[in-house]
Every structure is written in C-alpha cells, then in structure tokens.
Design an enzyme around this catalytic site. Sequence first.
Site, short mmCIF file in Angstrom:
data_model
loop_
_atom_site.label_atom_id
_atom_site.label_comp_id
_atom_site.label_asym_id
_atom_site.label_seq_id
_atom_site.Cartn_x
_atom_site.Cartn_y
_atom_site.Cartn_z
N ASN A 117 11.39 -7.99 13.19
CA ASN A 117 11.90 -7.36 14.40
C ASN A 117 12.46 -5.96 14.14
OD1 ASN A 117 11.13 -9.75 15.50
ND2 ASN A 117 13.19 -10.50 15.94
N HIS A 149 -0.64 26.79 50.13
CA HIS A 149 -1.48 25.95 51.00
C HIS A 149 -2.96 26.24 50.80
CE1 HIS A 149 2.35 25.48 53.12
NE2 HIS A 149 2.41 26.79 53.11
N SER A 202 -26.22 18.84 34.33
CA SER A 202 -26.51 17.70 35.18
C SER A 202 -27.88 17.17 34.81
CB SER A 202 -26.48 18.12 36.64
OG SER A 202 -27.24 17.23 37.42
N LYS A 251 -26.74 23.28 37.15
CA LYS A 251 -25.33 22.91 37.05
C LYS A 251 -24.74 23.15 35.67
CE LYS A 251 -23.12 21.24 39.82
NZ LYS A 251 -23.10 19.86 40.34
N GLU A 285 -11.96 18.36 34.04
CA GLU A 285 -12.00 17.21 34.95
C GLU A 285 -11.55 15.93 34.25
OE1 GLU A 285 -15.87 17.00 36.76
OE2 GLU A 285 -15.53 18.82 37.92
N1 ARG Z 1 3.74 -7.82 15.61
C1 ARG Z 1 5.07 -7.94 16.13
C2 ARG Z 1 5.32 -6.81 17.16
O1 ARG Z 1 4.55 -5.93 17.19
C3 ARG Z 1 6.04 -7.82 15.02
C4 ARG Z 1 7.35 -8.48 15.31
C5 ARG Z 1 7.17 -9.93 15.35
N2 ARG Z 1 8.40 -10.60 15.42
C6 ARG Z 1 8.45 -11.89 15.76
N3 ARG Z 1 9.59 -12.43 15.80
N4 ARG Z 1 7.36 -12.53 16.05
O2 ARG Z 1 6.27 -6.83 17.91
#
Ligand code: ARG
Length: 465
Positions: free
Chosen positions: A117, A163, A284, A290, A297
Amino acid sequence: MTSSLDRKSQAWSALFSEPVDSLVQRYTASVGFDKRLALFDIQGSLAHARMLAARGIVSDADWRDIERGMAQVREEIEQGRFEWKLELEDVHLNIEARLTQLVGDAGKRLHTGRSRNDQVATDIRLWLRDAVDRIQDALRRLRLVLVDLAERHADTIMPGFTHLQVAQPVTFGHHMLAYVEMFGRDAERLLDCRRRINRLPLGAAALAGTSYPLDRQMVARELGFEAVCQNSLDAVSDRDFAIEFCAAASLLMVHVSRLSEELVSWMSQALGFVRLPDRYCTGSSIMPQKKNPDVPELARGKAARTIGHLSALLVLMKGQPLAYNKDNQEDKEPLFDTADTVLDTLVLFADMMAGIEVDPQAMRRSALRGHATATDLADYLVKKGLPFRDAHEAVALAVRECARSGRDLGELSLEQLQRIHPAVQDDVTQALSLEGSVASRDLTGGTAPAQVREQVRRLRAELGA
Ligand code: ARG
C-alpha cells in the site's frame, strides 16, 4: 489454471485453501499496466533497503545482496528479458519474487516494515513527478516556439473575432501570445501540483504505520521527496495528487483544443490564414483535393479523453472509506494515459507550430471586411469632442448605410465620412487604417506591435531563453 506451485509463489498463500479462480486472477492483476512503474519500484525498494540496513533492521550483507540482485532485475527489465507473471499480480510482487529467486533470504527481508500500500503510493508519486518534469520541458518548448512565432508576426494583422464575427483588428503575434499566457498558467499549475506529489508515503506501511524504527527522512532525502506524508491512513489511500494532475492536464488540453479549433478554421478555404506542414496533415481516400488538419482535430478529440480520465479518478475516489482499497488499482491507466497524451500532444504541437506557414495577405483581406475599424471611428469622434454614446450611434448608422450599399466602412471616402459627422478631418484615414487601429492599442496587454515586442522580451526572460 493456477497450480499449487503458483499458489506458493503468491505473497499471501498460507491462509488459502484453493487456488484463485483464473478469471479472478486476470481481473485483479495489474502487472499488464503497472509494470511501467518498474524502475521507480526498484528505486523505492533500494532506498527502503538501504535505510533498513542503516537502522540495523537488516544486515549489511542483506543490503549488499539486495543491491546486487536489484541491479540484475533492472538489467533484465531494461533489456526486455524479464518474465512478467500474471499470477504474481502486480509489478511489486513480480520484482520481489525475482529478487528472492536471485538472492534468497535477503530478498524476503526487503518487505520488512513496508506494505504494497505505501509501496505503490510511493511508486506512483515517483513516476508522476518524473512525468510532470517531462511535460514541463515540453510545455516550455511549445511556449518558446509560440513566442518566436509572435515575434515574427508582431506586425501581421488579422481580424479579431467575438461571436465569430469580425470585431477589431489584432496582430497575429498578439493572438499567439494569448496562448503563451494560457500555457504559462498551465505550467504554474503543474509546478504547484508537483509540490504535493513530492511527499513520501513509505513508512505508512499497510495503513497504521509500523513498529520498526524506520528513518523516513532518510528515505525521503534519497528519493528527492520534499517531505514525508504526515498521516499513514491518508498516505496510503488518497490519490488527490493524481486527480490534481489530471485536472491541470485537462485544462492544458482544453487550451490546446481551443488552439486546435482555431487552426482548423484558419486552414479552411474560407479563411486560408495558415498552412500546416504536410507531415501534420493527411489526405482523403475519396476527395483528391483534401488536406486535412488531423493533428489539431485529434488533439481536440484527445482533450475529451483527458477530461474523461479526470472524472474517472474523481469518481474512483469519492466513495472510498479510509484507508487503502483495491479500487485504487484503477488509478493507473487513466493517469498513465493522461500523461502520455499530454506529452505527445505538446511535443507534436511545438514542432507543428514551428513549421506553420502564415498568409498575412489572406488575414489582411479578411480584416478589411466586416467594418473592423468601426470602434476606431467612434473613438476618433470621441477625441474630436463627441460623447462616446453619440459617436457609437453615428458610426452604427454609417455601418448600416455601408451594408446597404455593399461597401466596407474602411472604403468610404473622406467626404462620405464627413457626412457621418462634420468633425471628421483628413487625419481620419490613419485612424481607420488597420495599422493605425492596432498601433493605437498601445497599453499593457494591448495588441499594438510595440506591446507584442515588449511581451516577447518579458517572456523570453521568464523562460530563460
Ligand atoms: N497493485 C496494487 C495497486 O495498484 C498494489 C497494492 C495492493 N495492495 C493490496 N493490499 N492488495 O493498488
């Protein structure tokens, strides 16, 4: 099929009694796209491991093994030899598994005091910081190209529109500098956003922090982060920095899109103000005559895509309770695509705008239609003593008269102009000329060639060119 061997290679194996369903595996895996984070993942891991050793949490021998193993992992990735495995879910577990294969127990110690995490949050911040820096370079190049173009066309006169109706003459240089201002604010926004990207999540671990005596400052210093995140729950779960980036990027693309819209109409046969280099156009398949402005675009179209990504990230975040949820894995593809789109667009536009051909005669012809100097005639009468409202009325009547007889205000003779108001004298010719009109708007922010040159000087100094 997931074999029991694969199950063993998973990071969380012991608790589970059956292999993960193969569609679930594919559904939950992110390695297909997050392998882009690989080099930043390694950078973050090395900083973490070095700190673990400095703090005596792992041995110096472990640190040396990790450093050596990671060098090989990096080499394998850079040479395209690394074998990414879907069953290892993401970039983090793939790299860690390979490291452990190469160096054994030291590899298994790398994750001490860390969670995926805080690891993934760190990786994205490192990746995004680098992306922002590359976008800033490209943005600066585009601004310099536009400043050069503005200088070359400080005296080129075109119709200014409101405008989409001819309003007053402006210089093409002034028009280009309007975009330089917009892109300048985009650069400021990105710089500001970078400060909030540049903070270290590592140390937050899964959500609550960790009991190991980590030195977060040391890791932050090594990774070039300005500070450490001050709350572990916030550090692993919020992606506001990515949302901010997508907002700044979307605004930037909106500016590109407005420029694109103008280029498309300027290239039309009806106006013919500019020509884009052929390498930026396509033909085109059915109409031989063209030459289509595909790049502008498409840029206009791609702005829609970045705006979509912004709203995806906002919606991704809005229902999430603290702290980390797997939803956050969905942050990457929109974020990557936004950065890629913006960078490619800026690089293309810098080159395209450097090669643009301007037709001052076509601009001039267009500026001479539509009574573009009507305001100048009113201002002229004011300088001769009329109240502005009366002058406005007198000129409006004259324009109506011109429209009836199919002429432009600029084509009236001195006698005809004197019929509008007896205060008109022969100095009116200068006031009503396109050159006289733009030159008279000689205040800060005005369209006069002298002002354009002044702004070019200021911008070159600001851009360090
Ligand atoms: N691949 C996960 C993400 O991109 C990594 C973190 C995963 N953490 C977990 N507790 N499963 O968020």
